[in-house]
Design a protein around this motif. Structure first.
Motif, short mmCIF file in Angstrom:
data_model
loop_
_atom_site.label_atom_id
_atom_site.label_comp_id
_atom_site.label_asym_id
_atom_site.label_seq_id
_atom_site.Cartn_x
_atom_site.Cartn_y
_atom_site.Cartn_z
N PRO A 6 0.83 -1.21 0.00
CA PRO A 6 0.00 0.00 0.00
C PRO A 6 0.86 1.25 0.00
O PRO A 6 2.01 1.24 0.45
CB PRO A 6 -0.79 -0.13 1.31
N ALA A 7 0.29 2.34 -0.50
CA ALA A 7 1.04 3.59 -0.57
C ALA A 7 1.51 4.05 0.80
O ALA A 7 2.60 4.61 0.93
CB ALA A 7 0.17 4.68 -1.23
N ILE A 8 0.71 3.79 1.85
CA ILE A 8 1.08 4.24 3.19
C ILE A 8 2.39 3.60 3.64
O ILE A 8 3.13 4.17 4.45
CB ILE A 8 -0.05 3.95 4.20
N ALA A 9 2.74 2.42 3.11
CA ALA A 9 3.98 1.75 3.52
C ALA A 9 5.23 2.49 3.03
O ALA A 9 6.33 2.21 3.49
CB ALA A 9 4.00 0.31 3.02
N ARG A 150 9.34 0.51 10.94
CA ARG A 150 7.99 0.81 11.41
C ARG A 150 6.94 0.40 10.38
O ARG A 150 5.97 -0.29 10.70
CB ARG A 150 7.90 2.32 11.69
N ASN A 151 7.14 0.78 9.13
CA ASN A 151 6.16 0.46 8.10
C ASN A 151 6.14 -1.03 7.77
O ASN A 151 5.07 -1.62 7.59
CB ASN A 151 6.44 1.29 6.84
N TRP A 181 -3.11 4.20 8.01
CA TRP A 181 -2.90 2.79 8.34
C TRP A 181 -4.20 2.14 8.80
O TRP A 181 -4.52 1.01 8.39
CB TRP A 181 -1.82 2.63 9.42
N LEU A 182 -4.97 2.82 9.64
CA LEU A 182 -6.23 2.25 10.10
C LEU A 182 -7.19 2.05 8.93
O LEU A 182 -7.90 1.03 8.86
CB LEU A 182 -6.87 3.15 11.17
N LEU A 183 -7.21 3.00 8.01
CA LEU A 183 -8.04 2.84 6.82
C LEU A 183 -7.59 1.65 5.98
O LEU A 183 -8.42 0.89 5.47
CB LEU A 183 -7.99 4.12 5.98
N TYR A 184 -6.29 1.49 5.84
CA TYR A 184 -5.78 0.35 5.08
C TYR A 184 -6.21 -0.97 5.71
O TYR A 184 -6.72 -1.87 5.03
CB TYR A 184 -4.26 0.42 4.97
N PHE A 185 -6.03 -1.09 7.03
CA PHE A 185 -6.41 -2.33 7.70
C PHE A 185 -7.91 -2.56 7.65
O PHE A 185 -8.37 -3.69 7.43
CB PHE A 185 -5.93 -2.32 9.15
#
Length: 244
Positions: A6-9, A150-151, A181-185
């Protein structure tokens, strides 16, 4: 082999995670990159014959680099000999193909330039990949994690480990980052990851409501409303929340 990407990573990661398209890269690695051009590894613990910066008997390989084809920035290791081709880097730690001797499948070495540690860890890429195994993440709060750790850890953690990692960032982390991150999960995670996201979100609503990113908060609540196995738990938590 690879986790989701995911982009957040990629947030806060500044070091390149690509390698130059070098003819010395073994065909097995090139074939691997034709399917997924590098990425974070699901299994990332490699056994070692001596202690490393990561453990008493292992070292962590967080990702395999993709091959640069369009001018992307690539891993630079100016302190290493030219016959070493790096394919993964974490700060001063490198995994490299040792091309000193012409070979279709060069051996792989681990090098930590900070402590001048040089280890041969596999005689080929296949052997290297076969040795990679899962790792119980060290959750000691006194150990400061780099953005890469962390990611990566958030991507691979499950159950109580994910709960502990999310709790670690509940107060001090950037809320936009945390809510991404919460949205991704909540949207793409396993049922256990979705439950962990709800637990973390409950803490945010109870104790940090004035700091929350409103648009992402609305997205998250809409997602939880649509998850059948979490709807009851979500509504139970909701009873304790005061309005934003």
């Amino acid at each position: 082999m690879f986790t989701a990407q995911p982009a957040i990573a990629n947030v806060d990661l500044t070091a390149p995670r690509m390698i130059v398209d070098d003819p010395r890269i073994p065909m097995s690695y090139q074939a691997l990159c034709q399917t997924t051009n590098g990425g974070f590894l699901t299994n990332f613990s490699l056994p070692t014959s001596e202690p490393t910066s990561d453990g008493l008997a292992d070292v962590e390989c967080h990702y395999l680099a993709g091959i640069a084809h369009n001018g992307e920035a690539v891993i630079q290791a100016p302190d290493l000999p030219d016959y070493l081709v790096p394919f993964s880097q974490h700060q001063q730690q490198y995994f490299v193909f040792d091309c000193q001797q012409a070979s279709a499948e060069p051996p792989i070495r681990y090098i930590d330039t900070e402590v001048d540690q040089w280890l041969t860890v596999a005689d080929s890429l296949d052997s290297f990949l076969e040795q990679l195994g899962p790792k119980v993440i060290d959750l000691n709060p006194d150990n400061e994690l780099t953005p890469l750790q962390r990611n990566h850890y958030l991507l691979v953690a499950q159950g109580a480990q994910l709960d502990t990692l999310l709790a670690r960032y509940e107060a001090d982390a950037d809320k936009e980052w945390l809510f991404d991150w919460l949205l991704y999960f909540a949207e793409h995670g396993t049922p256990a990851q979705k439950a962990s996201a709800l637990t973390a979100y409950d803490t945010q609503r109870l104790y940090f409501k004035r700091q929350l990113p409103r648009a992402k908060d609305a997205q998250l609540t809409a997602l939880f409303e649509q998850l059948p196995h979490l709807k009851d738990a979500y509504h139970a938590h909701q009873q304790a929340w005061s309005p934003l």
